[in-house]
Design a protein around this motif. Structure first.
Motif, PDB file in Angstrom:
ATOM      1  N   PHE A   1       1.148  -0.609  -0.006  1.00  0.00           N
ATOM      2  CA  PHE A   1       0.304  -0.162  -0.336  1.00  0.00           C
ATOM      3  C   PHE A   1       0.916   0.992   0.056  1.00  0.00           C
ATOM      4  O   PHE A   1       0.713   2.936  -0.857  1.00  0.00           O
ATOM      5  CB  PHE A   1      -1.358  -0.223   0.826  1.00  0.00           C
ATOM      6  CG  PHE A   1      -1.719  -0.890   0.968  1.00  0.00           C
ATOM      7  CD1 PHE A   1      -3.246  -0.724  -0.243  1.00  0.00           C
ATOM      8  CD2 PHE A   1      -1.480  -2.253   1.892  1.00  0.00           C
ATOM      9  CE1 PHE A   1      -4.482  -1.739   0.017  1.00  0.00           C
ATOM     10  CE2 PHE A   1      -3.250  -2.814   1.980  1.00  0.00           C
ATOM     11  CZ  PHE A   1      -3.737  -2.687   0.934  1.00  0.00           C
ATOM     12  N   ARG A   2       2.134   0.831   0.828  1.00  0.00           N
ATOM     13  CA  ARG A   2       2.769   2.118   0.903  1.00  0.00           C
ATOM     14  C   ARG A   2       3.762   3.112  -0.752  1.00  0.00           C
ATOM     15  O   ARG A   2       3.391   3.483  -1.061  1.00  0.00           O
ATOM     16  CB  ARG A   2       4.011   2.322   1.394  1.00  0.00           C
ATOM     17  CG  ARG A   2       4.881   2.458   2.412  1.00  0.00           C
ATOM     18  CD  ARG A   2       5.542   3.182   3.122  1.00  0.00           C
ATOM     19  NE  ARG A   2       5.105   2.486   4.863  1.00  0.00           N
ATOM     20  CZ  ARG A   2       5.576   1.178   5.382  1.00  0.00           C
ATOM     21  NH1 ARG A   2       6.123   0.707   4.474  1.00  0.00           N
ATOM     22  NH2 ARG A   2       4.618   1.049   6.222  1.00  0.00           N
TER      23      ARG A   2
ATOM     24  N   GLU B   1      -0.882   6.367  -7.022  1.00  0.00           N
ATOM     25  CA  GLU B   1      -2.006   5.045  -7.726  1.00  0.00           C
ATOM     26  C   GLU B   1      -2.780   5.344  -6.648  1.00  0.00           C
ATOM     27  O   GLU B   1      -4.118   5.688  -6.812  1.00  0.00           O
ATOM     28  CB  GLU B   1      -1.980   3.855  -7.823  1.00  0.00           C
ATOM     29  CG  GLU B   1      -1.293   3.933  -8.790  1.00  0.00           C
ATOM     30  CD  GLU B   1      -0.377   2.172  -8.899  1.00  0.00           C
ATOM     31  OE1 GLU B   1      -1.693   1.189  -9.677  1.00  0.00           O
ATOM     32  OE2 GLU B   1       0.919   1.695  -8.570  1.00  0.00           O
ATOM     33  N   PHE B   2      -2.940   5.247  -5.121  1.00  0.00           N
ATOM     34  CA  PHE B   2      -3.353   5.751  -3.875  1.00  0.00           C
ATOM     35  C   PHE B   2      -3.537   6.855  -3.359  1.00  0.00           C
ATOM     36  O   PHE B   2      -2.941   7.314  -2.856  1.00  0.00           O
ATOM     37  CB  PHE B   2      -2.821   4.135  -2.952  1.00  0.00           C
ATOM     38  CG  PHE B   2      -3.273   2.672  -3.377  1.00  0.00           C
ATOM     39  CD1 PHE B   2      -3.748   2.580  -4.592  1.00  0.00           C
ATOM     40  CD2 PHE B   2      -2.300   1.568  -2.844  1.00  0.00           C
ATOM     41  CE1 PHE B   2      -4.058   1.291  -5.355  1.00  0.00           C
ATOM     42  CE2 PHE B   2      -2.536   0.594  -3.471  1.00  0.00           C
ATOM     43  CZ  PHE B   2      -3.275   0.025  -4.439  1.00  0.00           C
ATOM     44  N   ARG B   3      -4.618   6.945  -3.321  1.00  0.00           N
ATOM     45  CA  ARG B   3      -4.207   8.585  -1.931  1.00  0.00           C
ATOM     46  C   ARG B   3      -3.251   8.108  -0.438  1.00  0.00           C
ATOM     47  O   ARG B   3      -3.833   7.256   0.310  1.00  0.00           O
ATOM     48  CB  ARG B   3      -6.169   8.435  -0.869  1.00  0.00           C
ATOM     49  CG  ARG B   3      -6.775   6.812  -0.453  1.00  0.00           C
ATOM     50  CD  ARG B   3      -8.279   7.582  -0.996  1.00  0.00           C
ATOM     51  NE  ARG B   3      -8.841   8.501   0.780  1.00  0.00           N
ATOM     52  CZ  ARG B   3      -9.792   8.677   0.527  1.00  0.00           C
ATOM     53  NH1 ARG B   3     -10.692   7.925   0.035  1.00  0.00           N
ATOM     54  NH2 ARG B   3     -10.104   9.641   1.560  1.00  0.00           N
ATOM     55  N   ILE B   4      -3.601   9.180   0.190  1.00  0.00           N
ATOM     56  CA  ILE B   4      -2.388   9.583   1.109  1.00  0.00           C
ATOM     57  C   ILE B   4      -2.294   9.751   2.404  1.00  0.00           C
ATOM     58  O   ILE B   4      -2.581   9.972   3.537  1.00  0.00           O
ATOM     59  CB  ILE B   4      -1.517   9.922   0.843  1.00  0.00           C
ATOM     60  CG1 ILE B   4      -1.943  11.555   0.742  1.00  0.00           C
ATOM     61  CG2 ILE B   4      -0.341   9.603  -0.533  1.00  0.00           C
ATOM     62  CD1 ILE B   4      -1.002  12.757   0.413  1.00  0.00           C
ATOM     63  N   ASP B   5      -3.999   9.707   2.452  1.00  0.00           N
ATOM     64  CA  ASP B   5      -4.999  10.154   3.976  1.00  0.00           C
ATOM     65  C   ASP B   5      -5.248   8.577   4.736  1.00  0.00           C
ATOM     66  O   ASP B   5      -6.167   9.439   5.767  1.00  0.00           O
ATOM     67  CB  ASP B   5      -5.962  10.998   3.892  1.00  0.00           C
ATOM     68  CG  ASP B   5      -6.966  10.777   2.529  1.00  0.00           C
ATOM     69  OD1 ASP B   5      -6.679   9.632   1.623  1.00  0.00           O
ATOM     70  OD2 ASP B   5      -7.913  10.551   3.075  1.00  0.00           O
ATOM     71  N   LEU B   6      -4.789   7.756   4.145  1.00  0.00           N
ATOM     72  CA  LEU B   6      -5.611   6.551   4.398  1.00  0.00           C
ATOM     73  C   LEU B   6      -4.307   6.118   4.115  1.00  0.00           C
ATOM     74  O   LEU B   6      -2.566   5.203   4.213  1.00  0.00           O
ATOM     75  CB  LEU B   6      -6.165   5.864   4.425  1.00  0.00           C
ATOM     76  CG  LEU B   6      -7.751   5.826   3.589  1.00  0.00           C
ATOM     77  CD1 LEU B   6      -8.183   5.540   2.488  1.00  0.00           C
ATOM     78  CD2 LEU B   6      -8.586   7.020   4.905  1.00  0.00           C
TER      79      LEU B   6
ATOM     80  N   VAL C   1      -8.741   3.479  -2.007  1.00  0.00           N
ATOM     81  CA  VAL C   1      -8.727   3.983  -2.235  1.00  0.00           C
ATOM     82  C   VAL C   1      -7.277   4.286  -3.181  1.00  0.00           C
ATOM     83  O   VAL C   1      -6.939   5.395  -2.613  1.00  0.00           O
ATOM     84  CB  VAL C   1      -7.300   2.838  -1.107  1.00  0.00           C
ATOM     85  CG1 VAL C   1      -7.341   1.307  -2.845  1.00  0.00           C
ATOM     86  CG2 VAL C   1      -5.800   3.127  -1.076  1.00  0.00           C
ATOM     87  N   ARG C   2      -7.813   4.381  -4.326  1.00  0.00           N
ATOM     88  CA  ARG C   2      -7.820   4.694  -5.970  1.00  0.00           C
ATOM     89  C   ARG C   2      -8.236   6.048  -5.419  1.00  0.00           C
ATOM     90  O   ARG C   2      -8.387   6.795  -4.819  1.00  0.00           O
ATOM     91  CB  ARG C   2      -7.927   4.157  -6.948  1.00  0.00           C
ATOM     92  CG  ARG C   2      -7.669   4.450  -7.477  1.00  0.00           C
ATOM     93  CD  ARG C   2      -8.366   4.223  -9.362  1.00  0.00           C
ATOM     94  NE  ARG C   2      -8.503   2.782  -9.250  1.00  0.00           N
ATOM     95  CZ  ARG C   2      -9.190   1.844  -9.468  1.00  0.00           C
ATOM     96  NH1 ARG C   2     -10.662   2.507  -8.836  1.00  0.00           N
ATOM     97  NH2 ARG C   2      -9.043   0.179  -9.403  1.00  0.00           N
ATOM     98  N   ARG C   3      -6.370   7.190  -5.918  1.00  0.00           N
ATOM     99  CA  ARG C   3      -6.767   8.790  -5.729  1.00  0.00           C
ATOM    100  C   ARG C   3      -7.702   8.391  -6.916  1.00  0.00           C
ATOM    101  O   ARG C   3      -7.799   7.857  -8.100  1.00  0.00           O
ATOM    102  CB  ARG C   3      -5.050   8.870  -5.600  1.00  0.00           C
ATOM    103  CG  ARG C   3      -4.952   9.357  -5.041  1.00  0.00           C
ATOM    104  CD  ARG C   3      -2.952   9.288  -5.313  1.00  0.00           C
ATOM    105  NE  ARG C   3      -3.632  11.073  -6.269  1.00  0.00           N
ATOM    106  CZ  ARG C   3      -2.353  12.060  -6.157  1.00  0.00           C
ATOM    107  NH1 ARG C   3      -1.374  11.658  -5.803  1.00  0.00           N
ATOM    108  NH2 ARG C   3      -2.436  13.367  -6.821  1.00  0.00           N
ATOM    109  N   PRO C   4      -8.767   9.914  -6.869  1.00  0.00           N
ATOM    110  CA  PRO C   4      -9.564  10.389  -7.628  1.00  0.00           C
ATOM    111  C   PRO C   4      -8.911  10.056  -9.259  1.00  0.00           C
ATOM    112  O   PRO C   4      -9.685   9.824 -10.314  1.00  0.00           O
ATOM    113  CB  PRO C   4      -9.582  11.239  -7.373  1.00  0.00           C
ATOM    114  CG  PRO C   4     -10.256  11.275  -5.833  1.00  0.00           C
ATOM    115  CD  PRO C   4      -8.508  11.037  -5.505  1.00  0.00           C
TER     116      PRO C   4
END
Length: 202
Positions: free
Chosen positions: A122-123, A130-135, A177-180
């Motif tokens: 995930f990191r 690819e993934f949002r960083i607020d989670l 989890v995916r960034r918009p």
């Protein structure tokens, strides 16, 4: 006659994933052995559960290796991981509900190794955009475990078709989890719908 310990373990796993309250007598019957023989292998239910925990950890680590979490887009690696873990999800769901495995100071270090590898995946997805960083990766790891367990229970109860397990788990997880601004996987229904709409507008 020598008792095949792996057979006994897998018979116990198959039973307990369907009926978590099964007695040791029922486990022995499922394995085709006597209660006394089962007791010689495992002194009690706690010893049996600990042995099943070791089996579950080994299968998770093998799934991680086969999924190649360090290769390619992180989203694709998550899909590969869920696909590889799917056959073992019922056992993991059973272990997930055994609170004594995760309390106190006796936590099996195998879970820590698995946690670290999944969190690293995930990191990596966050670092690549690819993934949002607020989670946090730790929370996403827990979310994955929860979805795997819930999916296994839903399949066992007939509320989800087995063939839909991987799709249900990965699309719900990656959808959150995916960034918009990150591209969706080309095989998701949402992407196919967008394609149809573009063709209709052309």
């Amino acid at each position: 006659m020598a008792v095949d310990r792996d057979h006994v373990l897998r018979s116990a796993a198959a039973l307990l994933t369907r009926k978590s309250t099964a007695t040791m007598d029922e486990v022995a019957k499922a394995a085709g052995i006597s209660r006394a023989t089962l007791h010689r292998q495992f002194a009690g239910r706690d010893a049996l559960v600990r042995a099943l925990e070791a089996l579950g950890i080994a299968e998770c680590e093998a799934a991680l290796e086969a999924a190649r979490p360090d290769e390619g887009p992180a989203g694709d690696a998550v899909r590969r991981l869920v696909t590889r873990i799917e056959p073992h999800a019922p056992l993991l769901a059973f272990l997930y509900s055994e609170n004594q495995l995760f309390e106190g100071e006796e936590l099996n270090e195998g879970w820590t190794r698995i946690d670290e590898r999944i969190a690293a995946l995930f990191r990596r997805g966050q670092s690549s955009g690819e993934f949002r960083i607020d989670l946090t990766p730790a929370w996403l790891t827990e979310a994955l475990y929860g979805l795997l367990a819930s999916g296994a229970w839903a399949v066992a109860e007939g509320r989800v078709a087995p063939r839909d397990f991987t799709h249900m788990v990965t699309e719900l997880l990656l959808g959150g989890v995916r960034r918009p601004d990150a591209p969706a996987h080309p095989d998701t229904p949402a992407r196919r719908t967008d394609d149809r709409e573009r063709r209709a507008d052309a």
